[in-house]
Design an enzyme around this catalytic site. Structure first.
Site, PDB file in Angstrom:
ATOM      1  CD  GLU A 126      -0.597   0.104   3.856  1.00  0.00           C
ATOM      2  OE1 GLU A 126      -1.432   0.978   4.143  1.00  0.00           O
ATOM      3  OE2 GLU A 126      -0.219  -0.790   4.626  1.00  0.00           O
ATOM      4  CE  LYS A 128       6.245   5.105   6.341  1.00  0.00           C
ATOM      5  NZ  LYS A 128       6.439   6.532   6.536  1.00  0.00           N
ATOM      6  CG  ASP A 130       5.267  12.577   4.242  1.00  0.00           C
ATOM      7  OD1 ASP A 130       5.462  12.350   5.455  1.00  0.00           O
ATOM      8  OD2 ASP A 130       5.999  13.316   3.559  1.00  0.00           O
ATOM      9  CE1 TYR A 236      -0.941   2.892   9.999  1.00  0.00           C
ATOM     10  CE2 TYR A 236      -1.350   4.688   8.456  1.00  0.00           C
ATOM     11  CZ  TYR A 236      -0.796   4.219   9.636  1.00  0.00           C
ATOM     12  OH  TYR A 236      -0.099   5.079  10.432  1.00  0.00           O
ATOM     13  CE  LYS A 324      10.278   5.903   4.704  1.00  0.00           C
ATOM     14  NZ  LYS A 324      11.011   7.031   5.191  1.00  0.00           N
ATOM     15  CB  CYS A 429      37.004  20.896  21.130  1.00  0.00           C
ATOM     16  SG  CYS A 429      35.264  21.257  21.367  1.00  0.00           S
ATOM     17  CB  CYS A 432      35.823  23.180  25.347  1.00  0.00           C
ATOM     18  SG  CYS A 432      36.526  21.571  24.921  1.00  0.00           S
ATOM     19  CB  CYS A 447      35.755  17.469  21.964  1.00  0.00           C
ATOM     20  SG  CYS A 447      35.942  18.336  23.522  1.00  0.00           S
ATOM     21  CB  CYS A 453      33.484  20.018  25.959  1.00  0.00           C
ATOM     22  SG  CYS A 453      32.912  20.645  24.365  1.00  0.00           S
TER      23      CYS A 453
HETATM   24  O1  JCF Z   1       0.937   5.164   5.517  1.00  0.00           O
HETATM   25  C1  JCF Z   1       1.586   5.115   6.514  1.00  0.00           C
HETATM   26  N1  JCF Z   1       2.245   6.169   6.921  1.00  0.00           N
HETATM   27  C2  JCF Z   1       1.637   3.849   7.320  1.00  0.00           C
HETATM   28  C3  JCF Z   1       2.276   3.802   8.556  1.00  0.00           C
HETATM   29  C4  JCF Z   1       1.009   2.708   6.807  1.00  0.00           C
HETATM   30  C5  JCF Z   1       1.024   1.536   7.531  1.00  0.00           C
HETATM   31  O2  JCF Z   1       0.416   0.444   7.055  1.00  0.00           O
HETATM   32  C6  JCF Z   1       1.653   1.464   8.801  1.00  0.00           C
HETATM   33  C7  JCF Z   1       2.279   2.620   9.312  1.00  0.00           C
HETATM   34  C8  JCF Z   1       2.894   2.520  10.575  1.00  0.00           C
HETATM   35  C9  JCF Z   1       2.869   1.335  11.262  1.00  0.00           C
HETATM   36  N2  JCF Z   1       1.631   0.289   9.522  1.00  0.00           N
HETATM   37  C10 JCF Z   1       2.230   0.240  10.718  1.00  0.00           C
HETATM   38  C11 JCF Z   1       2.184  -1.033  11.450  1.00  0.00           C
END
Ligand code: JCF
Length: 704
Positions: A126, A128, A130, A236, A324, A429, A432, A447, A453
């Site tokens: 799915e 992710k 933001d 989710y 990512k 440093c 300091c 340092c 420090c």
């Molecule tokens: O879309 C998300 N940011 C997202 C975060 C989707 C997920 O299925 C997630 C999550 C964070 C933890 N599932 C978990 C277990």
């Protein structure tokens, strides 16, 4: 004038102009910070500007302004939200950055479950989102509360705000009696642009990106403001449940959709890794047209029974990962290199960049890692960037992946100014003046000033009050900075925090007059400090900020020693004994052990720790959650082949039930689990009088 002219080269007129510029910048940054969720610069940059300001004032005391930033404590903390303890911890996700990480994730799961490479294993995939995660609790179909993730254990109560979001139902029909729905609050691009346009017209404040807008809108003290903000929600996941939602991730999501929640329409079942990758590419292709920000793709094992077997590491599930999207890059000019001194004394070079938009985020700082990296060599002396070094004035390539710190990845030699000089990394440093040394084999110069420090002392204090440590409400990095510099109410060691109220006296005159706190926020601060005079052992250990001892290690140590007394007794006893006991703990190696021993052997550190402990009641570590399990507190050894679960799963199960798992049989072993073909260990166990059981008895013992 150039923003980073050395302070000792400034004329008086330039210094006056520079102080005015810094006062404006710092004031704006302070406001943005305290109005929350819209910081205009990273903390490190703020700190550097503040230090520059102080250095100029030190050189030209007569030019110090009436509104000097040196005199300003960060604004008092915002009124808080009530706290809610999550019935089931809210987890975050581990990251995968490429297909290799993804293959490893799959292989790890198969290893753990004892599945062959070609055995079927389905995943969901799915986008992710933001945004900001939120947990919604329903009882008998009614929304009871909504909480942010917070530190995963405790979040903020934003019920009134969540209830104003159209996509969050207030009532459900046909839902389990207890149902916690988890998901992401986010803002669509169109809504974000309209909101900012309206704010700009009416002189209101604008947000840097949809995520900040969503976070800022959800954390409004006035729910009517939240109502006016166009927020959306995707479900989710779930927390506590009175009955299962389904047998698979997908079935559970379908059930949530049926109850009226929005579930992301791009969620798919993938039967193979290749299908996962294909779906990742598809989502990446559609990313620009989705109408909301995403930063990757989340994969989860679909079968919930397998998810349950896989369980969790300390803060992330073993059965899920976030893949990512690839990093973004952009070219800009390197305007300067600053050296920051961290909590453990590490000197870190930070690139000051001509601000540049990298994939939607304005970047003005980036890491340069260490001196070798600047010179174009790796830690073993091999060339990186084909040996090209990095100099102030160079055109450099900036690289940003997700929420990690941007880095300088490359340099354009063709654009190098004729007078550019190789960077001379300091050997003392900058904070300091103590020698900064590189241990053989270490890529980092440190340092040697320790607690003398000021930079190390301040960073240690910031760590001390941070989230996983003492987490004192109203005492964050900015307040620590101010208290540390204060000549009347200084906080130089952690113990000083606990004498603040006493030192200020009943009328709080110094705090109020000198530092500009109001009566209420001062009282709240002292209440928050008092609340932490009782502290769980693992937080205390983590808070000490000892090198190599992170949150997970602190947990391990707390569980092993059980009490502060036992921990301290070990560390202040003979070093060889301490080393032997520490390294016998699963997850503690010789480097961490040595670091702990060194910390307690250092006189100044020891004094600071003792003074702190005198103010505290340190709670014994919780007995393992399943104190009544048959194996809690016992030491187990596995040998031979287990047929019903892998060694990794057996070990994780045993540890979850409070047992320790050792690799070899000794007089301290309580139980040997002998699988098929058990050999010499079983013989040794019998000779030592250790109880030996077979796999069936093991499964009975853990109730599997
Ligand atoms: O879309 C998300 N940011 C997202 C975060 C989707 C997920 O299925 C997630 C999550 C964070 C933890 N599932 C978990 C277990």
């Amino acid at each position: 004038m150039e923003a980073d002219r050395p302070v000792d080269k400034l004329t008086e007129a330039e210094a006056r102009a520079e102080l005015a510029r810094l006062a404006d910048l710092l004031d704006a940054a302070n406001r943005a910070y305290y109005q929350a969720d819209a910081p205009v610069m990273p903390d490190a940059e703020f700190d550097a500007l503040k230090r520059r300001n102080a250095a100029i004032e030190a050189r030209f005391p007569a030019l110090k302004r009436a509104d000097s930033p040196t005199e300003q404590v960060g604004a008092p903390p915002a009124e808080g939200f009530r706290k809610i303890r999550h019935a089931v911890r809210m987890l975050s996700l581990a990251n995968a950055f490429d297909e290799g990480d993804l293959r490893e994730f799959d292989a790890r799961i198969r290893r753990y479950l004892g599945l062959k490479d070609d055995a079927p294993l389905a995943y969901t995939a799915e986008p992710k989102i933001d945004g900001v995660s939120l947990s919604l609790r329903y009882e008998a179909g009614r929304l009871i509360h909504a909480a942010t993730r917070g530190d995963g254990e405790t979040g903020e109560d934003v019920t009134a705000n969540a209830a104003t979001i159209g996509e969050i139902p207030r009532r459900l029909t046909g839902a389990p009696d207890i149902l916690e729905v988890r998901g992401e609050v986010y803002m669509r691009h169109a809504d974000f642009q309209a909101l900012n346009a309206r704010a700009a017209e009416t002189g209101g404040r604008t947000f840097a990106n949809p995520r900040n807008a969503a976070a800022g809108s959800l954390r409004q003290l006035d729910p009517e403001i939240t109502r006016a903000r166009p927020l959306s929600f995707f479900a989710y996941s779930w927390g506590a449940l009175s009955e299962p939602l389904g047998a698979t991730q997908m079935a559970a999501l379908d059930r949530l959709r049926g109850l009226g929640f929005a579930v992301n329409p791009l969620t798919r079942i993938c039967a193979t890794l290749d299908e996962l990758i294909a779906h990742y590419r598809e989502i990446e292709t559609r990313r620009p047209d989705l109408g909301y920000d995403i930063d990757g793709v989340v994969y989860k094992v679909d079968d919930l029974a397998l998810q349950a077997r896989l369980g969790f590491r300390s803060t992330t599930p073993r059965w899920a990962i976030a893949h990512k999207f690839a990093a973004e890059t952009a070219w800009t000019v390197l305007e300067g290199i600053d050296i920051q001194v961290g909590r453990t004394g590490a000197l870190s070079p930070v690139a000051r960049l001509r601000p540049i938009n990298v994939g939607g985020v304005l970047v003005s700082n980036a890491t340069l890692h260490n001196e070798d990296y600047i010179e174009g060599r790796d830690s073993k002396g091999a060339p990186i960037r084909e040996g090209r070094d990095i100099r102030v004035g160079d055109r450099v390539k900036v690289y940003r992946a997700g929420d990690v710190i941007p880095k300088v990845a490359d340099v354009d030699l063709g654009a190098r100014p004729a007078d550019a000089q190789p960077f001379a990394f300091p050997e003392t440093c900058p904070e300091c003046g103590s020698p900064a040394v590189r241990e053989p084999g270490d890529s980092v110069r440190r340092c040697t000033g320790g607690l003398i420090c000021p930079a190390q002392a301040v960073e240690r204090l910031k760590h001390f009050v941070s989230r996983g440590a003492f987490d004192i409400e109203g005492l964050g990095a900015k307040q620590i900075e101010a208290f540390h510099n204060d000549d009347q109410l200084p906080v130089r060691t952690p113990a000083d925090i606990f004498t603040l109220e006493e030192r200020d006296g009943a009328n709080l005159t110094r705090l109020k007059n000198r530092m500009g706190w109001g009566e209420t926020s001062a009282r709240n601060l002292f209440r928050a400090i008092d609340e932490r005079r009782r502290i769980p052992l693992h937080r205390m250990i983590f808070a000490l900020g000892i090198r190599h001892v992170g949150e997970t290690a602190a947990q391990l140590l707390a569980r092993h020693f059980g009490s502060w007394r036992a921990f301290e007794t070990c560390l202040t006893g003979p070093a060889e004994e301490a080393m032997a006991e520490l390294t016998a703990i699963n997850g503690v190696g010789p480097v961490m052990a040595q670091s702990l021993i060194d910390a307690f052997a250092n006189e100044a550190e020891r004094r600071a720790i003792d003074e702190l402990a005198a103010h505290l009641e340190i709670e014994d570590a919780e007995a393992p959650r399943v104190a009544d399990s048959a194996i809690a507190g016992k030491t187990l050894v596995f040998t031979g082949t287990l047929t019903r679960m892998t060694r990794a799963e057996a070990k994780a199960r045993a540890e979850a039930l409070g047992a320790k798992v050792a690799g070899s049989v000794s007089a301290r072993t309580d139980l040997l689990v002998a699988g098929e073909g058990a050999g010499s260990k079983a013989g040794k166990a019998e000779a030592l009088g250790v109880t030996v059981i077979d796999e069936d008895a093991w499964l009975d013992l853990i109730g599997a």
